[in-house]
Design an enzyme around this catalytic site. Structure first.
Site, PDB file in Angstrom:
ATOM      1  N   LYS A 130       0.859  -1.187   0.000  1.00  0.00           N
ATOM      2  CA  LYS A 130       0.000   0.000   0.000  1.00  0.00           C
ATOM      3  C   LYS A 130       0.886   1.225   0.000  1.00  0.00           C
ATOM      4  O   LYS A 130       2.039   1.164   0.473  1.00  0.00           O
ATOM      5  CB  LYS A 130      -0.887   0.016   1.254  1.00  0.00           C
ATOM      6  CG  LYS A 130      -2.105   0.901   1.123  1.00  0.00           C
ATOM      7  CD  LYS A 130      -3.224   0.194   0.373  1.00  0.00           C
ATOM      8  CE  LYS A 130      -4.469   1.016   0.224  1.00  0.00           C
ATOM      9  NZ  LYS A 130      -5.539   0.225  -0.408  1.00  0.00           N
TER      10      LYS A 130
HETATM   11  P1  NAD Z   1     -12.848   7.777  -3.428  1.00  0.00           P
HETATM   12  O1  NAD Z   1     -11.863   8.788  -3.039  1.00  0.00           O
HETATM   13  O2  NAD Z   1     -13.224   7.641  -4.857  1.00  0.00           O
HETATM   14  O3  NAD Z   1     -14.213   7.998  -2.600  1.00  0.00           O
HETATM   15  C1  NAD Z   1     -14.264   8.104  -1.203  1.00  0.00           C
HETATM   16  C2  NAD Z   1     -15.667   8.554  -0.817  1.00  0.00           C
HETATM   17  O4  NAD Z   1     -15.781   8.549   0.605  1.00  0.00           O
HETATM   18  C3  NAD Z   1     -16.002   9.983  -1.282  1.00  0.00           C
HETATM   19  O5  NAD Z   1     -17.357  10.034  -1.688  1.00  0.00           O
HETATM   20  C4  NAD Z   1     -15.812  10.815  -0.010  1.00  0.00           C
HETATM   21  O6  NAD Z   1     -16.580  11.986  -0.017  1.00  0.00           O
HETATM   22  C5  NAD Z   1     -16.314   9.814   1.020  1.00  0.00           C
HETATM   23  N1  NAD Z   1     -15.836  10.095   2.372  1.00  0.00           N
HETATM   24  C6  NAD Z   1     -14.593  10.453   2.764  1.00  0.00           C
HETATM   25  N2  NAD Z   1     -14.573  10.649   4.099  1.00  0.00           N
HETATM   26  C7  NAD Z   1     -15.824  10.396   4.536  1.00  0.00           C
HETATM   27  C8  NAD Z   1     -16.450  10.433   5.805  1.00  0.00           C
HETATM   28  N3  NAD Z   1     -15.773  10.769   6.891  1.00  0.00           N
HETATM   29  N4  NAD Z   1     -17.759  10.104   5.862  1.00  0.00           N
HETATM   30  C9  NAD Z   1     -18.447   9.761   4.763  1.00  0.00           C
HETATM   31  N5  NAD Z   1     -17.922   9.726   3.542  1.00  0.00           N
HETATM   32  C10 NAD Z   1     -16.639  10.036   3.434  1.00  0.00           C
HETATM   33  O7  NAD Z   1     -12.302   6.375  -2.835  1.00  0.00           O
HETATM   34  P2  NAD Z   1     -12.690   4.910  -3.297  1.00  0.00           P
HETATM   35  O8  NAD Z   1     -11.673   4.456  -4.276  1.00  0.00           O
HETATM   36  O9  NAD Z   1     -14.136   4.854  -3.622  1.00  0.00           O
HETATM   37  O10 NAD Z   1     -12.378   4.100  -1.943  1.00  0.00           O
HETATM   38  C11 NAD Z   1     -13.350   3.983  -0.905  1.00  0.00           C
HETATM   39  C12 NAD Z   1     -12.958   2.837   0.008  1.00  0.00           C
HETATM   40  O11 NAD Z   1     -12.884   1.630  -0.758  1.00  0.00           O
HETATM   41  C13 NAD Z   1     -11.597   2.982   0.685  1.00  0.00           C
HETATM   42  O12 NAD Z   1     -11.648   2.365   1.955  1.00  0.00           O
HETATM   43  C14 NAD Z   1     -10.681   2.190  -0.225  1.00  0.00           C
HETATM   44  O13 NAD Z   1      -9.516   1.738   0.438  1.00  0.00           O
HETATM   45  C15 NAD Z   1     -11.608   1.053  -0.586  1.00  0.00           C
HETATM   46  N6  NAD Z   1     -11.225   0.327  -1.784  1.00  0.00           N
HETATM   47  C16 NAD Z   1     -11.104   0.982  -2.980  1.00  0.00           C
HETATM   48  C17 NAD Z   1     -10.755   0.258  -4.118  1.00  0.00           C
HETATM   49  C18 NAD Z   1     -10.685   0.889  -5.494  1.00  0.00           C
HETATM   50  O14 NAD Z   1     -10.514   0.152  -6.461  1.00  0.00           O
HETATM   51  N7  NAD Z   1     -10.825   2.183  -5.629  1.00  0.00           N
HETATM   52  C19 NAD Z   1     -10.506  -1.122  -4.015  1.00  0.00           C
HETATM   53  C20 NAD Z   1     -10.648  -1.753  -2.773  1.00  0.00           C
HETATM   54  C21 NAD Z   1     -11.024  -1.015  -1.674  1.00  0.00           C
END
Ligand code: NAD
Length: 422
Positions: free
Chosen positions: A112
């Site tokens: 990571k």
């Molecule tokens: P992103 O940046 O596209 O979206 C994050 C979202 O969470 C946004 O809508 C933001 O406004 C919201 N957010 C942030 N802080 C917040 C809070 N305190 N309360 C409510 N909403 C909040 O990120 P993403 O890629 O969608 O990732 C989201 C989660 O999924 C993370 O935990 C990430 O590690 C996990 N994840 C992502 C992927 C991927 O392929 N992008 C893969 C596996 C896991």
């Protein structure tokens, strides 16, 4: 089912993951030497990232790349840009990646990375310069057969394109396989953008069949409306589920009759938030987590479901699309309340699975259709769910521990076969 809780584990992400590892190691009667090895990341790189800001100032950001394990293959894991990034969090997330890749049976170890910054306060040029400098600082340990980054919180295909270009410029030829989650025009895979959400959907579909409920009749609340949350809302909606609430960092919106998801996606693209959408009542993030629904999908950040709010959750199932959204104490309470939790290392493994497909397609320079990608993803996610259920049934453990045991067991087998060098 026997209830097993992490006792004495702190609320920090690394304590939490080490607590889960200890539980899995105990249940598996894991060799203590292998357990000891898995407690430590193999490599940690901390870098200073000096960036020329648009106004001429120099700002120095701190960046991390942690490689936890390469027992099963090259390291793999996302890069996030966020003010709360720290070494504890990145190390914990690297460890989860190791077990996630093992749960879905893809040939990677875990890594990571992240930069401590607030991209919402930076221009696109500043973000590009920061990305390129960070990429060149970590270039000494990444590469298509060493460690392959991907998007995570606040990073996207465009950022992956800059990393690919920076790495390629340093070696003098195009290296497509150094990152995944790239734009299609740069060797990205069909279906990668929505793959995490689609994988979450396939796992939820399997879970519904397993517990005997119909997903098309289920109500769903989703925290986070970024890459994972917004695509999850669309895919669940397209399959007939009723999305009753969603939120992002600015707030949320609730409609017990079901939100108009296509209109909400359009609204959030135009306004940069779901807050203020007229098709429902405004709610806070706290209220979102406590919304009455069948399935709660946390898809934002870690540590959202805690000892404090777990007693008030009104969902029957929690499907962890985010990484580590539930604290150990929150998890214990959900267990006591018989709320089934589909854990992160299973529920959000669709992203890394299609990243693996992207890497394979890039190495072969032969690209698949979106239907092929989705079909292969469905097969892997469904198999992983069934494999986790088999461990749960054999060892009479909950789903989080079952997934962890499956992942840790597979990594330990590889570690034992490789032996210790020198
Ligand atoms: P992103 O940046 O596209 O979206 C994050 C979202 O969470 C946004 O809508 C933001 O406004 C919201 N957010 C942030 N802080 C917040 C809070 N305190 N309360 C409510 N909403 C909040 O990120 P993403 O890629 O969608 O990732 C989201 C989660 O999924 C993370 O935990 C990430 O590690 C996990 N994840 C992502 C992927 C991927 O392929 N992008 C893969 C596996 C896991």
């Amino acid at each position: 089912m026997k209830k097993v809780c992490v006792k004495g584990g702190g609320q920090k992400p690394l304590d939490m993951v080490l607590g889960q590892l200890a539980l899995a190691a105990g249940k598996l009667k894991l060799d203590r030497n292998i357990h000891e090895k898995l407690k430590h990341p193999q490599r940690t790189l901390i870098v200073a990232v000096p960036v020329r800001m648009d106004d001429g100032r120099l700002e120095v950001y701190t960046g991390y790349r942690v490689q936890h394990s390469m027992e099963r293959g090259p390291c793999k894991g996302g890069i996030r840009f966020h003010p709360q990034v720290d070494l504890d969090e990145i190390t914990a997330l690297a460890m989860l990646m190791t077990y996630k890749c093992a749960v879905v049976g893809i040939p990677y170890g875990g890594a990571k990375g992240g930069v401590v910054c607030d991209p919402s306060k930076m221009s696109v040029y500043e973000i590009e310069r920061m990305t390129r400098r960070f990429a060149s600082e970590i270039a000494i340990i990444i590469g298509p057969d060493k460690d392959i980054p991907a998007p995570d919180v606040n990073t996207n295909p465009r950022v992956m394109g800059w990393i690919m270009d920076t790495f390629s410029m340093s070696v003098g030829h195009s290296v497509m396989g150094v990152v995944t989650g790239k734009p299609l025009a740069l060797g990205g895979s069909s279906g990668r953008l929505e793959a995490t959400a689609r994988g979450t959907f396939y796992v939820t579909e399997r879970m519904c069949a397993h517990v005997g409920i119909r997903l098309a009749e289920a109500t769903v609340a989703i925290q986070g409306f970024g890459n994972v949350g917004s695509h999850a809302a669309r895919i669940f909606h397209e399959h007939g589920a009723t999305i009753v609430a969603v939120s992002d960092v600015y707030g949320g919106v609730h409609n017990p009759g079901g939100l108009d998801i296509p209109r909400l996606i359009e609204y959030s693209q135009g306004h940069g938030t779901v807050r203020g959408f007229s098709g429902g009542k405004a709610i806070t993030n706290r209220q979102l987590l406590e919304t009455r629904c069948d399935i709660l999908v946390p898809a934002a950040l870690e540590g959202q479901i805690t000892e404090e709010n777990a007693p008030r959750l009104k969902a029957r199932f929690v499907v962890e699309a985010a990484n580590a959204p539930t604290t150990p104490a929150g998890d214990c309470i959900l267990k006591e309340r018989n709320i089934l939790v589909v854990p992160d290392i299973l529920a959000n493994a669709g992203g890394v699975t299609v990243s693996y497909f992207e890497w394979v397609q890039g190495l072969q320079a032969y690209f698949w259709t979106e239907e092929e990608v989705n079909e292969r993803l469905r097969r892997i996610m469904t198999q992983a769910f069934d494999d986790v259920v088999a461990v749960m049934d054999t060892h009479r453990v909950d789903m989080r521990l079952g997934a962890m045991m499956l992942g840790v067991g597979r990594v330990a087998e590889a570690a034992a076969l490789r032996g210790l060098w020198p």
